[in-house]
Structures are given as C-alpha cells and as structure tokens.
Design an enzyme around this catalytic site. Structure first.
Site, PDB file in Angstrom:
ATOM      1  N   THR A  94       2.341   3.562  -1.930  1.00 17.01           N
ATOM      2  CA  THR A  94       3.572   4.085  -1.327  1.00 17.01           C
ATOM      3  C   THR A  94       4.731   3.640  -2.218  1.00 17.01           C
ATOM      4  OG1 THR A  94       2.563   3.785   0.832  1.00 17.01           O
ATOM      5  CG2 THR A  94       4.923   4.231   0.794  1.00 17.01           C
ATOM      6  N   LYS A 170       5.260  10.747   2.739  1.00 18.33           N
ATOM      7  CA  LYS A 170       4.652   9.467   3.148  1.00 18.33           C
ATOM      8  C   LYS A 170       5.729   8.513   3.694  1.00 18.33           C
ATOM      9  CE  LYS A 170       2.299   5.684   3.479  1.00 18.33           C
ATOM     10  NZ  LYS A 170       1.605   5.399   4.736  1.00 18.33           N
ATOM     11  N   LYS A 239       9.788  -2.723   2.528  1.00 15.73           N
ATOM     12  CA  LYS A 239       9.878  -1.903   1.314  1.00 15.73           C
ATOM     13  C   LYS A 239       9.950  -0.408   1.669  1.00 15.73           C
ATOM     14  CE  LYS A 239       5.958  -0.779  -0.168  1.00 15.73           C
ATOM     15  NZ  LYS A 239       4.911   0.202  -0.354  1.00 15.73           N
TER      16      LYS A 239
HETATM   17  N1  LIG Z   1      -2.160  -1.933   4.202  1.00 14.72           N
HETATM   18  C1  LIG Z   1      -1.948  -0.749   4.772  1.00 14.72           C
HETATM   19  O1  LIG Z   1      -2.168  -0.555   5.995  1.00 14.72           O
HETATM   20  C2  LIG Z   1      -1.457   0.428   3.945  1.00 14.72           C
HETATM   21  C3  LIG Z   1      -1.606   1.713   4.472  1.00 14.72           C
HETATM   22  C4  LIG Z   1      -1.161   2.805   3.713  1.00 14.72           C
HETATM   23  C5  LIG Z   1      -0.547   2.599   2.486  1.00 14.72           C
HETATM   24  N2  LIG Z   1      -0.390   1.313   2.014  1.00 14.72           N
HETATM   25  C6  LIG Z   1       0.250   1.157   0.695  1.00 14.72           C
HETATM   26  O2  LIG Z   1      -0.805   0.900  -0.228  1.00 14.72           O
HETATM   27  C7  LIG Z   1      -0.323   0.025  -1.264  1.00 14.72           C
HETATM   28  C8  LIG Z   1      -1.217  -1.220  -1.307  1.00 14.72           C
HETATM   29  O3  LIG Z   1      -1.135  -1.870  -0.039  1.00 14.72           O
HETATM   30  P1  LIG Z   1      -2.080  -3.116   0.332  1.00 14.72           P
HETATM   31  O4  LIG Z   1      -1.911  -3.345   1.779  1.00 14.72           O
HETATM   32  O5  LIG Z   1      -3.410  -2.924  -0.267  1.00 14.72           O
HETATM   33  O6  LIG Z   1      -1.293  -4.285  -0.435  1.00 14.72           O
HETATM   34  P2  LIG Z   1      -1.829  -5.732  -0.864  1.00 14.72           P
HETATM   35  O7  LIG Z   1      -3.024  -6.117  -0.078  1.00 14.72           O
HETATM   36  O8  LIG Z   1      -0.632  -6.611  -0.839  1.00 14.72           O
HETATM   37  O9  LIG Z   1      -2.297  -5.512  -2.391  1.00 14.72           O
HETATM   38  C9  LIG Z   1      -1.339  -5.263  -3.386  1.00 14.72           C
HETATM   39  C10 LIG Z   1      -2.013  -5.010  -4.720  1.00 14.72           C
HETATM   40  O10 LIG Z   1      -0.989  -4.841  -5.715  1.00 14.72           O
HETATM   41  C11 LIG Z   1      -1.202  -5.777  -6.784  1.00 14.72           C
HETATM   42  N3  LIG Z   1       0.086  -6.174  -7.357  1.00 14.72           N
HETATM   43  C12 LIG Z   1       1.194  -6.595  -6.699  1.00 14.72           C
HETATM   44  N4  LIG Z   1       2.193  -6.838  -7.581  1.00 14.72           N
HETATM   45  C13 LIG Z   1       1.693  -6.567  -8.807  1.00 14.72           C
HETATM   46  C14 LIG Z   1       2.237  -6.587 -10.112  1.00 14.72           C
HETATM   47  N5  LIG Z   1       3.522  -6.937 -10.333  1.00 14.72           N
HETATM   48  N6  LIG Z   1       1.428  -6.247 -11.164  1.00 14.72           N
HETATM   49  C15 LIG Z   1       0.146  -5.871 -10.940  1.00 14.72           C
HETATM   50  N7  LIG Z   1      -0.438  -5.821  -9.738  1.00 14.72           N
HETATM   51  C16 LIG Z   1       0.348  -6.141  -8.670  1.00 14.72           C
HETATM   52  C17 LIG Z   1      -1.922  -6.936  -6.118  1.00 14.72           C
HETATM   53  O11 LIG Z   1      -2.563  -7.713  -7.113  1.00 14.72           O
HETATM   54  P3  LIG Z   1      -2.949  -9.269  -6.793  1.00 14.72           P
HETATM   55  O12 LIG Z   1      -4.244  -9.211  -6.067  1.00 14.72           O
HETATM   56  O13 LIG Z   1      -3.032  -9.876  -8.144  1.00 14.72           O
HETATM   57  O14 LIG Z   1      -1.818  -9.841  -5.965  1.00 14.72           O
HETATM   58  C18 LIG Z   1      -2.894  -6.160  -5.213  1.00 14.72           C
HETATM   59  O15 LIG Z   1      -3.962  -5.632  -5.969  1.00 14.72           O
HETATM   60  C19 LIG Z   1       1.138  -0.283  -0.935  1.00 14.72           C
HETATM   61  O16 LIG Z   1       1.954   0.603  -1.649  1.00 14.72           O
HETATM   62  C20 LIG Z   1       1.209   0.000   0.564  1.00 14.72           C
HETATM   63  O17 LIG Z   1       2.522   0.323   0.959  1.00 14.72           O
HETATM   64  C21 LIG Z   1      -0.854   0.233   2.705  1.00 14.72           C
END
Ligand SMILES: NC(=O)c1ccc[n+]([C@@H]2O[C@H](COP(=O)([O-])OP(=O)(O)OC[C@H]3O[C@@H](n4cnc5c(N)ncnc54)[C@H](OP(=O)(O)O)[C@@H]3O)[C@@H](O)[C@H]2O)c1
Length: 296
Positions: A94, A170, A239
């Site tokens: 997102t 989204k 965010k």
């Molecule tokens: N969780 C939900 O319910 C959900 C639903 C729909 C959409 N989303 C969207 O999907 C995306 C991922 O969400 P998530 O919940 O999976 O987040 P998350 O668990 O916090 O994972 C974030 C990912 O991004 C990586 N990352 C963060 N900063 C970085 C950087 N500067 N350079 C390289 N890698 C970086 C992290 O790597 P590390 O492991 O090294 O920290 C991890 O792989 C987001 O955009 C979120 O808004 C989430």
C-alpha cells in the site's frame, strides 16, 4: 512463472509461500535475512540482494511503505536498474499515488512493465490465499500476472490502465475501514458503558443491518478489547490515512473524517501504541468514556 518476491513481513511471507505451493519458481529477498529461512525450507530460492530477485519474468514487492519501496526499486542496484527489459514489477504494497506514478515512469523509461496490485485482507486471508487484489496497469501486463494473482487471492479486480488508480482505490478502502473501526468503537463504547454485552451487540449488528466482513472482524476485535498481537499495525494504518489525505489534498477533496482518523492514529502513536493492531483506534472511544477495554 519465474518470479522474485521482495518483502517477507506479515503479508509477504504468507503470499510468497502460496506462490511456491502453487508451483511457481520463486526467489525471495528480505532485508532481515532470517525471515527468508521458512521460505527456503518450502522450496524458494534465496536472493542475497535485490538484484538476485530480479532475474525472472516478474518481481513482486510487498514492503512496508513508500520509503522501503523507493529504496528497493529506485536505488542504483534496485529493481529498475536490474530487471531485464520487458519484465514486470508487480507492486502489491500500500503506497502513495505519487510514488506509484514515479515508479510507472521509471519502469517505462527502462523498457520494463509496471503493475500496481495492492490487496485487501489481513495476514490470515493472505495465508488462506483469500486476498482481494485490485490491479491497474497495461491490460496485457495485468493478464501476464494472472497465474500469480490466482495463487494469492480469491478475486482480482482490474480498475484501469494507470497503475496509480489501484493505489488510490486501496487507500480509499483503508480510509473506509478505519472509519468503520472508529464508528464501531463509539457505538460499542456507548452500549458497553450502559452494561449491554458488547459481543451480543456486535452479533446483533452483524446478523441484521451490517452483515459485512469488516464489521464482523473489527466489531469482534473491539468487543474483545484485544489489540495485540497486531495483524496490521498502528504505524501502517497511520501511514495509509496520511497517504489518503495526501491524495485528497492533491485532488482538492476535503475529507474531514480522514483528518479525525489521522489524529486518532497519532494519539495511539503518542501513547506508545506502535505495536498495537490498528483496530485499537476502536478502543479509544471506550477510553474517552472512562471504561477502557484495552487488554494485552
Ligand atoms: N498486514 C495487513 O493486514 C495488510 C493488509 C493489506 C495490505 N497491507 C500492506 O502490505 C504491506 C506490508 O504489510 P505487512 O503487514 O506485511 O508489514 P510488515 O509485517 O511490517 O513487513 C514489512 C516488510 O517491509 C520490509 N521493510 C520495511 N522497511 C524497509 C526498508 N527500508 N527497506 C527494505 N525493506 C523494508 C520489512 O523488512 P524487515 O523484515 O527487514 O523489517 C518487511 O519485509 C504494507 O504496505 C501494508 O500497508 C498490509
């Protein structure tokens, strides 16, 4: 398909696993290498750096935010610099409308294709391959990604040829979800303080006038008052409201409810709520009413 997958967080780890299980040839990269291990055990290949995940037909990114996606895609040794001409970057995070436009342009200039495909559904839906995927980009490129989307979700909905359209849709959807969380929180605080059973109240609502997944999921979480462990964290919700408001400002669309939600998330962050699920916004009304339901 031979595809790279970058970003093995709560969502990405489950999504990459489903691609492997569906028989795709997947090469995974994550900034913190320990998160790659479970995928390697499933049969994925390891990318030691971003470039190693860019050698196939497509590379998917599922990263936290604009900063992460911009770093991974636009740095000298990033996706735009390493992907072959004609190959695809499928951006499922997102992210902002502005970054999506910038990525579309950078990939076009490099002779690559760019599809935006953000998703609805939390990590449990990702694990069950039940995501809803909103796609936008050149229709031929979107069609090429169909086998990937089929392995990740229950429904894929194309919204246009301009990738940023999917990102705006989204963000608007997450604004609506956050608004539902705030509204549920206020209603549940009202009846809860009067001594009415909160779960019975949510069951009543979701079996009559609001029989929708969002009300069921978030109504239950708010009635429980249990906002940890997080499936979607407060910083990510903050965010998304910020990105929706940024898009609204560009388009000159006042969103007073969006501004209220921005402050609700800011309050949680100010009070140390980084690790809470974003549904904790729905617990604030009860706090305001002096009947906090927060449990850990
Ligand atoms: N969780 C939900 O319910 C959900 C639903 C729909 C959409 N989303 C969207 O999907 C995306 C991922 O969400 P998530 O919940 O999976 O987040 P998350 O668990 O916090 O994972 C974030 C990912 O991004 C990586 N990352 C963060 N900063 C970085 C950087 N500067 N350079 C390289 N890698 C970086 C992290 O790597 P590390 O492991 O090294 O920290 C991890 O792989 C987001 O955009 C979120 O808004 C989430």
């Amino acid at each position: 398909m031979k595809t790279g997958f970058i970003g093995l967080g709560r969502m990405g780890s489950a999504m990459a696993a489903n691609l492997v299980k569906a028989g795709h040839d997947v090469t995974v990269f994550n900034r913190s290498p320990e998160k790659r291990r479970a995928l390697l055990e499933l049969g994925a290949h390891e990318a030691a750096q971003v470039a190693d995940a860019c050698r196939g037909d497509a590379v998917i990114t599922m990263l936290a935010d604009d900063t992460a996606v911009a770093q991974v895609a636009l740095a000298d040794d990033g996706i735009v610099g390493k992907l072959r001409r004609g190959a695809l970057h499928v951006s499922m995070s997102t992210i902002s409308v502005a970054l999506s436009k910038k990525l579309a342009q950078a990939h076009a200039e490099a002779g690559q294709r760019f599809v935006a495909a953000p998703v609805f559904g939390r990590p449990d839906a990702a694990a069950a391959a039940k995501l809803f995927i909103v796609t936008a980009g050149d229709p031929t490129a979107v069609e090429v990604c169909k086998p990937l989307f089929d392995a990740l979700g229950q429904k894929t909905v194309p919204i246009g040829a301009e990738p940023a359209a999917a990102n705006l849709v989204k963000l608007s959807g997450n604004f609506l979800l956050a608004a539902a969380i705030e509204a549920l929180g206020e209603a549940i605080a009202l009846v809860g303080k009067a001594g009415i059973d909160r779960h019975a109240y949510v069951d009543l609502l979701t079996s009559t006038i609001f029989p929708v997944p969002a009300y069921k999921t978030y109504g239950g979480l708010i009635a429980d008052g249990k906002f940890q462990p997080a499936a979607f964290t407060v910083p990510l919700g903050y965010k998304d409201i910020g990105l929706a408001l940024a898009a609204a400002e560009t388009l000159r669309v006042p969103m007073p409810l969006g501004s209220l939600l921005h402050d609700r998330f800011l309050r949680l962050l100010a009070q140390g709520g980084e690790r809470l699920d974003w549904s904790a916004v729905g617990g604030l009304a009860a706090q305001d009413a002096g009947v906090s339901t927060f449990t850990s």
